[in-house]
Design a protein around this motif. Sequence first.
Motif, PDB file in Angstrom:
ATOM      1  N   HIS A   3      54.851  66.658 113.193  1.00  0.00           N
ATOM      2  CA  HIS A   3      54.815  65.524 112.266  1.00  0.00           C
ATOM      3  C   HIS A   3      54.314  64.250 112.925  1.00  0.00           C
ATOM      4  O   HIS A   3      53.619  63.448 112.304  1.00  0.00           O
ATOM      5  CB  HIS A   3      56.207  65.284 111.668  1.00  0.00           C
ATOM      6  N   ARG A  19      57.795  70.650  99.190  1.00  0.00           N
ATOM      7  CA  ARG A  19      57.633  71.852 100.017  1.00  0.00           C
ATOM      8  C   ARG A  19      56.604  71.729 101.134  1.00  0.00           C
ATOM      9  O   ARG A  19      56.717  72.397 102.159  1.00  0.00           O
ATOM     10  CB  ARG A  19      57.215  73.023  99.111  1.00  0.00           C
ATOM     11  N   PRO A  24      54.758  70.871 104.273  1.00  0.00           N
ATOM     12  CA  PRO A  24      55.132  70.157 105.499  1.00  0.00           C
ATOM     13  C   PRO A  24      54.063  69.172 105.982  1.00  0.00           C
ATOM     14  O   PRO A  24      54.359  68.299 106.785  1.00  0.00           O
ATOM     15  CB  PRO A  24      55.307  71.286 106.525  1.00  0.00           C
ATOM     16  N   ARG A  43      50.966  65.365 101.915  1.00  0.00           N
ATOM     17  CA  ARG A  43      52.036  64.634 101.215  1.00  0.00           C
ATOM     18  C   ARG A  43      51.566  63.242 100.787  1.00  0.00           C
ATOM     19  O   ARG A  43      51.856  62.804  99.681  1.00  0.00           O
ATOM     20  CB  ARG A  43      53.251  64.478 102.133  1.00  0.00           C
ATOM     21  N   HIS A  52      64.961  61.431 100.571  1.00  0.00           N
ATOM     22  CA  HIS A  52      65.316  62.681 101.250  1.00  0.00           C
ATOM     23  C   HIS A  52      64.229  63.336 102.076  1.00  0.00           C
ATOM     24  O   HIS A  52      64.496  64.358 102.723  1.00  0.00           O
ATOM     25  CB  HIS A  52      65.828  63.705 100.214  1.00  0.00           C
ATOM     26  N   ALA A  53      63.005  62.825 102.062  1.00  0.00           N
ATOM     27  CA  ALA A  53      61.953  63.493 102.837  1.00  0.00           C
ATOM     28  C   ALA A  53      62.344  63.542 104.306  1.00  0.00           C
ATOM     29  O   ALA A  53      63.007  62.633 104.813  1.00  0.00           O
ATOM     30  CB  ALA A  53      60.618  62.773 102.666  1.00  0.00           C
ATOM     31  N   ASP A  54      61.906  64.606 104.999  1.00  0.00           N
ATOM     32  CA  ASP A  54      62.387  64.841 106.359  1.00  0.00           C
ATOM     33  C   ASP A  54      61.628  64.037 107.415  1.00  0.00           C
ATOM     34  O   ASP A  54      61.880  64.171 108.604  1.00  0.00           O
ATOM     35  CB  ASP A  54      62.307  66.339 106.692  1.00  0.00           C
ATOM     36  N   TYR A  55      60.635  63.246 107.018  1.00  0.00           N
ATOM     37  CA  TYR A  55      59.922  62.425 108.002  1.00  0.00           C
ATOM     38  C   TYR A  55      59.726  61.041 107.413  1.00  0.00           C
ATOM     39  O   TYR A  55      59.397  60.890 106.235  1.00  0.00           O
ATOM     40  CB  TYR A  55      58.573  63.057 108.371  1.00  0.00           C
ATOM     41  N   THR A 102      56.676  59.788 105.106  1.00  0.00           N
ATOM     42  CA  THR A 102      56.698  60.208 103.702  1.00  0.00           C
ATOM     43  C   THR A 102      57.668  59.336 102.897  1.00  0.00           C
ATOM     44  O   THR A 102      57.349  58.905 101.784  1.00  0.00           O
ATOM     45  CB  THR A 102      57.118  61.694 103.611  1.00  0.00           C
ATOM     46  N   ARG A 103      58.819  59.065 103.468  1.00  0.00           N
ATOM     47  CA  ARG A 103      59.768  58.189 102.763  1.00  0.00           C
ATOM     48  C   ARG A 103      59.147  56.805 102.552  1.00  0.00           C
ATOM     49  O   ARG A 103      59.249  56.212 101.476  1.00  0.00           O
ATOM     50  CB  ARG A 103      61.087  58.071 103.555  1.00  0.00           C
ATOM     51  N   ASP A 113      67.680  52.635 105.129  1.00  0.00           N
ATOM     52  CA  ASP A 113      67.212  53.830 105.844  1.00  0.00           C
ATOM     53  C   ASP A 113      67.389  53.643 107.355  1.00  0.00           C
ATOM     54  O   ASP A 113      67.431  52.519 107.857  1.00  0.00           O
ATOM     55  CB  ASP A 113      65.730  54.053 105.508  1.00  0.00           C
TER      56      ASP A 113
END
Length: 813
Positions: A359, A567, A569, A574, A600-603, A606-607, A632
Amino acid sequence: MRVTLLALLLSATAGPALAQSNAELMANDHYTRSHDYDLVHQRIAVSDFNWDSLSFEGNVTTTLVALRPGLDSVVLDEGALLTNTSVADRGGRPLRATRSGDTLVVFPASPVGFGDTLTFTVAYHGKVRDGDGLTFITPDGLPHRPRQIWSQGEDHNNHDWFPTFDFPSDKMTWEMVATVPTEDFAVSNGRLVSDVVRGGQRTVTWNQEAPSATYLVSLVVAPLARIHDTWQGVPVDYYVYHADSAAAWRLFHVTPDMIATYSRLTGIRYPWDKYAQTTVADFFGGMENVSATTLVDWLPDAAAYQDRPWYQWLLIPHELAHQWFGDYVTTENWANMWLNEGFAEFMPGQYWGQKLGAHAAEDYYVDEYRQYLQIDRRRPMPLASLGSNNIYPKGALVLEMLQQLVGPQRFWAAIHTYLTRHAFGVATTDDLRQAFLAATGENLDRFWSEWVYQAGYPRLDVTAAYDSAAHALTLHIAQTQLDSLKPDSSGLKFTVPPVFHMPLVVRVGTAAGDVTQRVELDAREQTVTIPGVAGPPTMVIFDDGNAVLKSLTFQEPTAWLATQLGRDPNLWNRQWVIEQLAERKDDPAAGAALAEAATHADYFLTRQEAVDALGDFPAAVAMPALAVAAHDTSAAVRSGALDALGRIGGEQAVALANDAFAHDASYQVRAAAVMALGHADSAHIGRIIDAALVAPSYRDAIQTAALRLIAFSNDTARLGTVDSLVGTTQNAAFVLAAFVARGNTRAEAMLTGHLDDPSPAARRWALQAFRFGMPAPRALAQLRAAVDHLTRADAKAAVNQAIKQLSTGRGGM
Ligand SMILES: [Zn+2]
């Protein structure tokens, strides 16, 4: 070298001087300068630096080998302001020499045979136009600005301070002997040989024992503290102002790990005797002088690391990468400069990917992609072309694409071949292609033609149709890029390929699982049928893993996009999805998908992007997610949330922004809070600006936000405040310039007055504000009107020089 992003975008694009056919362009060979000797070694001795007269004494002994029989004259580059006092052979016998412009011709006592060696010494009185070759810095009454000198050779400026062959194609070894005041130190290339203090002077000698290009000869003279580090026995030193000693380790100590990573990836152990990084004032960014990188003196403080400083994220790993790409293997001429800069811009993404995971690498290249599009919009140019504006981001992106195309193992094997074949030598673009041919067996000529020798990128227009009876998804793919580039004044026209050829993978989601299919882009229009899609698609990822540098138009149902956002990655994919969703402000499903990603995005990228998009959605949709995002763990997300809150406005937004301004630990977040309050709470804007103007922050981020607010809100009542800051911050002058550009006569009088300011810094910044802060015709008119009223001779000279540069179109970097 690497300049700050702003400077990169401001920089003027030099058009090639010659008209060429595309075939000639592909060779790029005729840009290499001929000469009839091989420069072998120079001993460069400099002393008696005078900061008032911008002068010094020089003594340069040159050793070269004749490359033709009967060499009876030697042509070197030597700046016209350098005055020779003697030219003599090895035995001290005078040699005849002539000067013309920036050229020195030395006549040996007798012709030199082919392959024979000639040595001669030029003694001279040196003087520079400030910034050409050497820059002399005086404190100018400013803090954090010790008196110093730094050199800058690239592209063609080292001959302004010592006679040499000033072109990258001929490498040499050298010795630098610098005699400086005892309180100063002198940093240069190679191994430190001696440091002797005698008779009130310090003489520092460095020896660059492995050959490199003459534009990489470097000298920094300043009162410097040395912070010592090592990598596998190689000295890794950080030379900073004494006041910055405590901040240096935190910033630079990543270097040994970066050296280890680059050594491992390339298979070439760090090739030089030491690595020094030296910080200086008024630098444009960084310069990869061999084994002795020069960097701007913007050391982040402890709090600034929350905002991922560009300095550590990009600048340090960029300049370090040049030690392999640029310094070890050097472009043969400036038309292949992307071999230096493309790799240097590519490598930090590789380092962060190795260090922090995939990422982080994707994050790095998404940023490069945005810069690339901005530059390409101004003028699409090929990577391999003289004066190309796009060698940095496009170079990084094309190399990353190439790595995906051939796979990492083969990619690095080819890079190893390239570096090994041309070690301590020079290379052209085709040498890189040949290294890939040797290491992978693949010719790749079409890839080179489309991505390296031609301009532009594929603009893909995709539509999809699902046939439930046939269980097939049909994609129609059109390439819509146009070859509409105009020839420049010399008749040179760059081409854009009508068709780019690249493989990619389409991933179709269904209730029963994913179906993937490889697609070869190979036509202006093509139709691809993907069989085996048992049920209606839940998403379609057009380029799984983002293998192709492109722009993409693909109208998809919101449900597909929402599924992909949850979904997929890949961070480029994204951000593309978020852009699509951002257009659907009336669609609750789009808002919901963005709110989910924002929280909630994992990186964090993206948030942050989702948060940014939500700022244009109805408050009812956006506010709950933004309120979460404002707290955050990532400062970038909090910053983005405040920016979005500022656009939405309302009581809750104002409360969150006030809270962030008062309590957040990140400078960027507090700066964003200032802007948000400026937009959302205009009634109290004065109180916010007053507080922000005096809030200390790295690179004055918070103060700058306040100044931007003043400019944006056309707050003429605060012109006096802005005026009073011109001597302490460059941004104040730029704010005045913004008012001048709007026709404000009071600001015009203020800014014009600073051209004649007793403070040299204020004068410099005022002039820069005219040059870069308003359209060139306006700046020219203003400066012409002002110049006759200036009382200071140096002010007048500086303004006249700016007028000359602006009127000849050289207003950029
Ligand atoms: Zn660079």
